[in-house]
Write a protein that holds these residues in place. Structure first.
Motif, short mmCIF file in Angstrom:
data_model
loop_
_atom_site.label_atom_id
_atom_site.label_comp_id
_atom_site.label_asym_id
_atom_site.label_seq_id
_atom_site.Cartn_x
_atom_site.Cartn_y
_atom_site.Cartn_z
N TYR A 167 -10.53 1.82 -3.49
CA TYR A 167 -9.23 1.56 -4.07
C TYR A 167 -8.98 0.06 -4.16
CZ TYR A 167 -8.51 6.48 -3.07
OH TYR A 167 -8.63 7.85 -3.02
N TRP A 168 -8.52 -0.35 -5.33
CA TRP A 168 -8.22 -1.75 -5.63
C TRP A 168 -6.82 -1.88 -6.20
CZ3 TRP A 168 -12.00 -5.94 -5.98
CH2 TRP A 168 -13.31 -5.56 -5.65
N ALA A 220 -7.94 -4.74 -1.70
CA ALA A 220 -8.77 -3.55 -1.81
C ALA A 220 -8.97 -2.94 -0.44
CB ALA A 220 -10.13 -3.88 -2.43
N ARG A 221 -9.25 -1.66 -0.42
CA ARG A 221 -9.53 -0.96 0.83
C ARG A 221 -11.03 -0.77 1.00
NH1 ARG A 221 -7.74 5.19 2.33
NH2 ARG A 221 -9.70 5.62 1.21
N ASP A 222 -11.54 -1.23 2.13
CA ASP A 222 -12.93 -1.06 2.48
C ASP A 222 -13.07 0.19 3.33
OD1 ASP A 222 -15.64 -1.44 2.92
OD2 ASP A 222 -15.43 -3.43 3.83
N GLU A 223 -14.02 1.03 2.97
CA GLU A 223 -14.29 2.24 3.72
C GLU A 223 -15.16 1.87 4.91
OE1 GLU A 223 -16.52 6.43 2.78
OE2 GLU A 223 -15.21 5.58 1.24
N VAL A 271 0.85 -1.19 0.00
CA VAL A 271 0.00 0.00 0.00
C VAL A 271 0.88 1.24 0.00
CG1 VAL A 271 -1.77 1.29 1.25
CG2 VAL A 271 -1.83 -1.22 1.22
N SER A 272 0.53 2.19 -0.82
CA SER A 272 1.21 3.48 -0.82
C SER A 272 0.17 4.59 -0.80
CB SER A 272 2.13 3.62 -2.05
OG SER A 272 1.39 3.55 -3.26
N TRP A 317 -8.68 -3.62 5.30
CA TRP A 317 -7.89 -4.02 4.14
C TRP A 317 -8.25 -5.45 3.76
CZ3 TRP A 317 -5.42 -0.01 2.04
CH2 TRP A 317 -5.28 1.14 2.86
N SER A 318 -8.86 -5.58 2.60
CA SER A 318 -9.54 -6.81 2.21
C SER A 318 -8.81 -7.56 1.11
CB SER A 318 -10.96 -6.51 1.73
OG SER A 318 -11.76 -5.98 2.78
#
Length: 120
Positions: free
Chosen positions: A109-110, A98-101, A24-25, A36-37
């Motif tokens: 974001y994927w 992917a990032r889960d909100e 992740v950046s 974080w999925s």
């Protein structure tokens, strides 16, 4: 800008362990409120949620793979990982991080995905 990138071997042998890393950046994986999925898509099928690791470091797994799945993180490298043990050809898929909100299922974001094939 938030970016995620999957990495790991594209071929895994039957009965062995599938291991992937998401780098992740643009943000920290410890930032408050994000999950974080790992998600996968077998050929010809829809997206399947595997599990997540939260910003606190707590992991949660979907029921179908919870017995074979470990999600971990390395905060010093801003990475989180996926391990799926005892793999079979049914684990062949494109794997995404992917990032889960929150835990809303809103994945803003994927990563671009990485193909993993399980074979003998």
């Amino acid at each position: 800008q938030v970016q995620l990138q999957e990495s790991g071997p594209g071929l895994v042998k039957i009965s062995q362990t599938l291991s992937l890393t998401c780098t992740v950046s643009g943000t920290s994986i410890t930032s408050n409120g994000y999950y974080w999925s790992w998600i996968r898509q077998p050929p010809g099928k829809g997206l399947e949620w595997i599990g997540y690791i939260s910003f606190t470091g707590s992991a949660y797994y979907g029921p179908s793979l919870k017995g074979r799945t470990v999600i971990s993180r390395d905060t010093s490298k801003n990475q989180f990982t996926l391990q799926v043990t005892s793999v079979t050809p049914e684990d062949t898929a494109v794997y995404y991080c992917a990032r889960d909100e929150g835990t809303t299922g809103h994945y803003e974001y994927w990563g671009q995905g990485t193909q993993v094939t399980v074979s003998s």
